[in-house]
Design a protein around this motif. Structure first.
Motif, PDB file in Angstrom:
ATOM      1  N   SER A   1       0.827  -1.209   0.000  1.00  0.00           N
ATOM      2  CA  SER A   1       0.000   0.000   0.000  1.00  0.00           C
ATOM      3  C   SER A   1       0.859   1.257   0.000  1.00  0.00           C
ATOM      4  CB  SER A   1      -0.936   0.004   1.210  1.00  0.00           C
ATOM      5  OG  SER A   1      -0.237   0.253   2.420  1.00  0.00           O
TER       6      SER A   1
ATOM      7  N   ILE B   1      -5.501   1.510  -2.472  1.00  0.00           N
ATOM      8  CA  ILE B   1      -4.747   1.649  -1.224  1.00  0.00           C
ATOM      9  C   ILE B   1      -5.659   1.399  -0.023  1.00  0.00           C
ATOM     10  CG2 ILE B   1      -3.478   3.275   0.236  1.00  0.00           C
ATOM     11  CD1 ILE B   1      -2.468   4.599  -2.336  1.00  0.00           C
ATOM     12  N   ARG B   2      -6.875   1.921  -0.082  1.00  0.00           N
ATOM     13  CA  ARG B   2      -7.841   1.655   1.000  1.00  0.00           C
ATOM     14  C   ARG B   2      -8.147   0.164   1.085  1.00  0.00           C
ATOM     15  NH1 ARG B   2     -10.805   6.136  -1.045  1.00  0.00           N
ATOM     16  NH2 ARG B   2     -12.349   4.670  -1.878  1.00  0.00           N
TER      17      ARG B   2
ATOM     18  N   GLU C   1      -6.415   5.541  -5.141  1.00  0.00           N
ATOM     19  CA  GLU C   1      -6.825   5.714  -3.747  1.00  0.00           C
ATOM     20  C   GLU C   1      -7.664   4.539  -3.257  1.00  0.00           C
ATOM     21  OE1 GLU C   1      -9.342   8.919  -0.989  1.00  0.00           O
ATOM     22  OE2 GLU C   1      -8.807   9.399  -3.066  1.00  0.00           O
TER      23      GLU C   1
ATOM     24  N   GLY D   1       1.891   3.059  -3.301  1.00  0.00           N
ATOM     25  CA  GLY D   1       0.970   3.963  -3.964  1.00  0.00           C
ATOM     26  C   GLY D   1       0.077   3.265  -4.968  1.00  0.00           C
TER      27      GLY D   1
END
Length: 277
Positions: free
Chosen positions: A43, A52-53, A49, A46
């Motif tokens: 995570s 990554i969550r 978004e 990068g």
């Protein structure tokens, strides 16, 4: 609040919790914590978004599993049923059935089975060079010299990495009109409620509405189709399973007949242009 902060799963918390307290700064991670560490480390590299969550939430899920330890019988049965076919001596299904039903053992058994299965798939096209043809040095293999066009997953060429929808559909005003007229008679499924239809669209908002709906269709019916079986929960709760809702059939038919041939043609050109460089 201070207690809550210390309970947050992170790379730092993993190292702190695994400190050997010798004072030399050495931290030894166990197998379970190494899995959590790997997910969290990924995570930190990068990406989108949402991805990554997802990774951070996935680490939390596995931490809870390791703490719970016991694996439900349904999970073991589902794993045994989904095991790839391997040589009898590997007995992957038997290994799973005789587990002490602890979550910490499942990743090892599953990945060992996957590794053996992957090797068996490519073993038939990898042939050892005959001793008479072999030069000094370690044994070499031949048979898979390069990837071919048929190895490319065209579904991966979607709106994230290309202008497929704009080039194949949205830049053609006549085709946009045809799509909107056809979609007016199709009952949209519940997941499309975020794209509400209006009685009157101006040209810009109509194009924006169509693009949003087509992006969701592309992800749902092509690029994001997931055939993996969940370990827990309802096996039908996947993107592929959701597509089978009765109310989605007309929209899926519209995608397959009106949109997919055009996006497929674009993807094939997209690949051909890059392979020729």
């Amino acid at each position: 609040n201070e207690q809550k902060e210390t309970n947050i799963l992170s790379l730092t918390s993993l190292h702190i919790n695994n400190s050997d307290n010798t004072g030399d700064g050495h931290h030894q991670l166990g197998c379970n914590d190494m899995i959590l560490w790997s997910i969290l480390m990924r995570s930190h590299y990068g990406g989108m978004e949402g991805d990554i969550r997802m990774l951070r939430a996935y680490a939390d899920v596995w931490q809870d599993r390791f703490l719970t330890r016991t694996v439900a019988d349904l999970v073991v049965k589902r794993l045994v049923g989904s095991c790839p076919k391997t040589p009898p001596q590997d007995n992957v299904g038997g290994q799973l059935q005789t587990l002490t039903t602890e979550w910490g053992q499942i990743p090892t058994v599953v990945h060992q089975a996957s590794a053996k299965h992957s090797f068996s798939r490519i073993d038939s096209i990898l042939c050892p060079i005959k001793p008479s043809q072999q030069h000094q040095g370690p044994p070499n293999l031949f048979g898979l010299t390069q990837l071919s066009k048929s190895d490319i997953t065209f579904e991966g060429i979607d709106f994230h990495c290309s202008s497929v929808l704009k080039s194949a559909i949205l830049s053609n005003p006549t085709l946009v009109d045809e799509c909107c007229i056809e979609l007016e008679r199709i009952p949209l499924p519940a997941w499309a409620n975020c794209f509400p239809r209006k009685e009157k669209f101006d040209a810009g908002s109509r194009l924006e509405w169509l693009e949003g709906l087509l992006k969701s269709c592309m992800w749902r019916y092509s690029a994001g189709v997931n055939l993996r079986l969940p370990l827990v929960g309802n096996a039908a709760d996947t993107s592929e399973g959701t597509c089978k809702e009765a109310e989605s059939l007309e929209l899926k038919k519209f995608w397959n007949e009106k949109i997919r041939p055009r996006t497929k043609a674009y993807s094939e050109r997209y690949v051909a242009e890059r392979l020729s460089r």
